[in-house]
Write an enzyme that holds these catalytic residues in place. Structure first.
Site, PDB file in Angstrom:
ATOM      1  N   HIS A  24       0.851  -1.196   0.000  1.00  0.00           N
ATOM      2  CA  HIS A  24       0.000   0.000   0.000  1.00  0.00           C
ATOM      3  C   HIS A  24       0.884   1.243   0.000  1.00  0.00           C
ATOM      4  O   HIS A  24       2.082   1.178   0.222  1.00  0.00           O
ATOM      5  CB  HIS A  24      -0.943   0.034   1.209  1.00  0.00           C
ATOM      6  CG  HIS A  24      -0.272  -0.089   2.544  1.00  0.00           C
ATOM      7  ND1 HIS A  24      -0.341  -1.234   3.316  1.00  0.00           N
ATOM      8  CD2 HIS A  24       0.506   0.776   3.240  1.00  0.00           C
ATOM      9  CE1 HIS A  24       0.354  -1.048   4.423  1.00  0.00           C
ATOM     10  NE2 HIS A  24       0.877   0.153   4.399  1.00  0.00           N
ATOM     11  N   ARG A  28      -1.642  11.525   3.782  1.00  0.00           N
ATOM     12  CA  ARG A  28      -2.508  12.208   4.746  1.00  0.00           C
ATOM     13  C   ARG A  28      -3.603  12.992   4.024  1.00  0.00           C
ATOM     14  O   ARG A  28      -3.357  13.621   2.990  1.00  0.00           O
ATOM     15  CB  ARG A  28      -1.663  13.141   5.607  1.00  0.00           C
ATOM     16  CG  ARG A  28      -0.581  12.376   6.370  1.00  0.00           C
ATOM     17  CD  ARG A  28       0.335  13.314   7.140  1.00  0.00           C
ATOM     18  NE  ARG A  28       1.366  12.553   7.857  1.00  0.00           N
ATOM     19  CZ  ARG A  28       2.560  12.268   7.359  1.00  0.00           C
ATOM     20  NH1 ARG A  28       2.885  12.699   6.127  1.00  0.00           N
ATOM     21  NH2 ARG A  28       3.439  11.562   8.035  1.00  0.00           N
ATOM     22  N   GLU A  75      -3.726   3.799   1.685  1.00  0.00           N
ATOM     23  CA  GLU A  75      -3.985   3.911   3.124  1.00  0.00           C
ATOM     24  C   GLU A  75      -4.065   5.401   3.444  1.00  0.00           C
ATOM     25  O   GLU A  75      -3.076   6.129   3.367  1.00  0.00           O
ATOM     26  CB  GLU A  75      -2.859   3.268   3.931  1.00  0.00           C
ATOM     27  CG  GLU A  75      -3.008   3.440   5.434  1.00  0.00           C
ATOM     28  CD  GLU A  75      -1.823   2.905   6.226  1.00  0.00           C
ATOM     29  OE1 GLU A  75      -0.986   2.172   5.628  1.00  0.00           O
ATOM     30  OE2 GLU A  75      -1.730   3.219   7.426  1.00  0.00           O
ATOM     31  N   ASN A  79      -5.205  12.960  10.568  1.00  0.00           N
ATOM     32  CA  ASN A  79      -4.735  13.364  11.891  1.00  0.00           C
ATOM     33  C   ASN A  79      -5.755  14.333  12.488  1.00  0.00           C
ATOM     34  O   ASN A  79      -6.139  15.317  11.811  1.00  0.00           O
ATOM     35  CB  ASN A  79      -3.360  14.048  11.784  1.00  0.00           C
ATOM     36  CG  ASN A  79      -2.243  13.055  11.469  1.00  0.00           C
ATOM     37  OD1 ASN A  79      -2.009  12.113  12.240  1.00  0.00           O
ATOM     38  ND2 ASN A  79      -1.606  13.224  10.329  1.00  0.00           N
ATOM     39  N   HIS A  93       1.793  11.489  -9.290  1.00  0.00           N
ATOM     40  CA  HIS A  93       0.394  11.082  -9.341  1.00  0.00           C
ATOM     41  C   HIS A  93       0.268   9.580  -9.065  1.00  0.00           C
ATOM     42  O   HIS A  93       1.243   8.833  -9.179  1.00  0.00           O
ATOM     43  CB  HIS A  93      -0.233  11.400 -10.696  1.00  0.00           C
ATOM     44  CG  HIS A  93       0.551  10.879 -11.857  1.00  0.00           C
ATOM     45  ND1 HIS A  93       1.395  11.670 -12.618  1.00  0.00           N
ATOM     46  CD2 HIS A  93       0.641   9.633 -12.396  1.00  0.00           C
ATOM     47  CE1 HIS A  93       1.940  10.934 -13.557  1.00  0.00           C
ATOM     48  NE2 HIS A  93       1.513   9.698 -13.444  1.00  0.00           N
ATOM     49  N   GLU A 141      -3.907   9.911 -12.382  1.00  0.00           N
ATOM     50  CA  GLU A 141      -3.905   9.780 -13.842  1.00  0.00           C
ATOM     51  C   GLU A 141      -4.828   8.630 -14.209  1.00  0.00           C
ATOM     52  O   GLU A 141      -4.784   7.558 -13.565  1.00  0.00           O
ATOM     53  CB  GLU A 141      -2.480   9.480 -14.314  1.00  0.00           C
ATOM     54  CG  GLU A 141      -2.345   9.298 -15.796  1.00  0.00           C
ATOM     55  CD  GLU A 141      -0.945   8.890 -16.178  1.00  0.00           C
ATOM     56  OE1 GLU A 141      -0.210   8.347 -15.351  1.00  0.00           O
ATOM     57  OE2 GLU A 141      -0.560   9.153 -17.333  1.00  0.00           O
TER      58      GLU A 141
HETATM   59  C1  LIG Z   1       3.455   6.960 -18.521  1.00  0.00           C
HETATM   60  C2  LIG Z   1       2.319   7.785 -17.956  1.00  0.00           C
HETATM   61  O1  LIG Z   1       1.862   7.141 -16.790  1.00  0.00           O
HETATM   62  C3  LIG Z   1       2.762   9.169 -17.573  1.00  0.00           C
HETATM   63  O2  LIG Z   1       2.561   9.593 -16.457  1.00  0.00           O
HETATM   64  S1  LIG Z   1       3.517  10.143 -18.779  1.00  0.00           S
HETATM   65  C4  LIG Z   1       2.628  11.687 -18.463  1.00  0.00           C
HETATM   66  C5  LIG Z   1       3.548  12.864 -18.670  1.00  0.00           C
HETATM   67  N1  LIG Z   1       4.561  12.929 -17.630  1.00  0.00           N
HETATM   68  C6  LIG Z   1       5.494  13.893 -17.626  1.00  0.00           C
HETATM   69  O3  LIG Z   1       5.523  14.766 -18.491  1.00  0.00           O
HETATM   70  C7  LIG Z   1       6.532  13.792 -16.497  1.00  0.00           C
HETATM   71  C8  LIG Z   1       7.484  14.981 -16.500  1.00  0.00           C
HETATM   72  C9  LIG Z   1       6.810  16.290 -16.008  1.00  0.00           C
HETATM   73  N2  LIG Z   1       7.748  17.380 -16.180  1.00  0.00           N
HETATM   74  C10 LIG Z   1       6.479  16.150 -14.517  1.00  0.00           C
HETATM   75  O4  LIG Z   1       7.359  16.456 -13.707  1.00  0.00           O
HETATM   76  O5  LIG Z   1       5.348  15.723 -14.206  1.00  0.00           O
HETATM   77  C11 LIG Z   1       2.680  14.090 -18.612  1.00  0.00           C
HETATM   78  O6  LIG Z   1       2.383  14.613 -17.553  1.00  0.00           O
HETATM   79  N3  LIG Z   1       2.276  14.524 -19.827  1.00  0.00           N
HETATM   80  C12 LIG Z   1       1.416  15.675 -19.931  1.00  0.00           C
HETATM   81  C13 LIG Z   1       0.406  15.430 -21.022  1.00  0.00           C
HETATM   82  O7  LIG Z   1      -0.489  16.288 -21.136  1.00  0.00           O
HETATM   83  O8  LIG Z   1       0.512  14.423 -21.744  1.00  0.00           O
HETATM   84 ZN   LIG Z   2       1.794   8.295 -15.017  1.00  0.00          ZN
END
Ligand SMILES: C[C@@H](O)C(=O)SC[C@H](NC(=O)CC[C@H](N)C(=O)O)C(=O)NCC(=O)O
Ligand SMILES: [Zn+2]
Length: 205
Positions: A24, A28, A75, A79, A93, A141
């Site tokens: 897990h 918070r 989890e 608090n 995320h 996401e």
């Molecule tokens: C593989 C999938 O689970 C992703 O999360 S890729 C999504 C992508 N991530 C990033 O760009 C990471 C680097 C960024 N600078 C950060 O620090 O978050 C993302 O967020 N893409 C944006 C989009 O609109 O596609």
């Molecule tokens: Zn991702």
């Protein structure tokens, strides 16, 4: 965006020898029942257990997509008297796999959820994603994928040095699944279940 490497025979054999897995992730929240309501109604999670520890002035709630014996869980910790937290920039995320991101986003919007990134192909790739903010500001996401027994599939953390993090996580028996040169992004397959650590080190420009 580089796609995941095909699962090879060695990886399929691994779970028979090594039973470790991520159980897990704990974080918070400012209102336990508010988050439980949001996760059950908007994400379709189930409340697995709840406990109150008055002597320590906190309560816990575990949610997921199946029993903890076989599924990853969140989890939540409340608090007493603390209604909000600074999430910071290190946390990226959580990810939930769904067969229809567009449909799930519409359902979340209809229930009053906040969508911070509309559904569409990920920048630099083809996978359809969207981002949703939970009541405390944690980002989820939504990733479009085929049916899976474990929809709660990734935790994305930002790291200051990807190679250093890879070396550390490999020591605890993870395996690199794929590295995406665009984002220096790496996912670790969990030994037994498809829950992965997604590490992102943004390229310094
Ligand atoms: C593989 C999938 O689970 C992703 O999360 S890729 C999504 C992508 N991530 C990033 O760009 C990471 C680097 C960024 N600078 C950060 O620090 O978050 C993302 O967020 N893409 C944006 C989009 O609109 O596609
Ligand atoms: Zn991702």
């Amino acid at each position: 965006m580089a796609e995941a490497a095909p699962v090879n025979a060695e990886l399929l054999e691994w779970p028979k020898k090594d039973k470790r897995r991520l159980l897990h992730v704990v974080y918070r929240v400012g209102d336990l029942d508010r988050t439980i309501k949001f996760y059950t109604e908007c994400f379709g999670m189930k409340l697995l257990r709840k406990r109150d520890v008055p002597e320590e002035k906190y309560s816990n709630a575990f949610l997921g997509y199946g029993p903890e014996e076989s599924h990853f869980a969140v989890e939540l910790t409340y608090n007493y008297g603390v209604s909000s937290y600074d999430i910071g920039t290190g946390f990226g995320h959580f990810a939930i796999a769904t067969q229809d991101v567009y449909k799930m986003v519409e359902e979340i919007k209809a229930k009053g959820g906040t969508v911070t990134r509309e559904p569409g192909p990920v920048k630099g790739g083809t996978t359809v994603i969207a981002f949703v903010k939970d009541p405390d500001g944690y980002i989820f996401e939504l990733i479009q994928r085929g049916a899976t027994p474990e929809p709660l599939c990734q935790v994305m953390l930002r790291v200051g040095d990807l190679e250093r993090a890879i070396k550390f996580y490999e020591k605890v028996c993870f395996l690199v699944l794929h590295i995406d040169e665009i984002l220096l992004l790496m996912c670790f397959p969990m030994i037994l279940f498809p829950v992965k650590m997604q590490l992102a080190a943004t390229l310094s420009v």
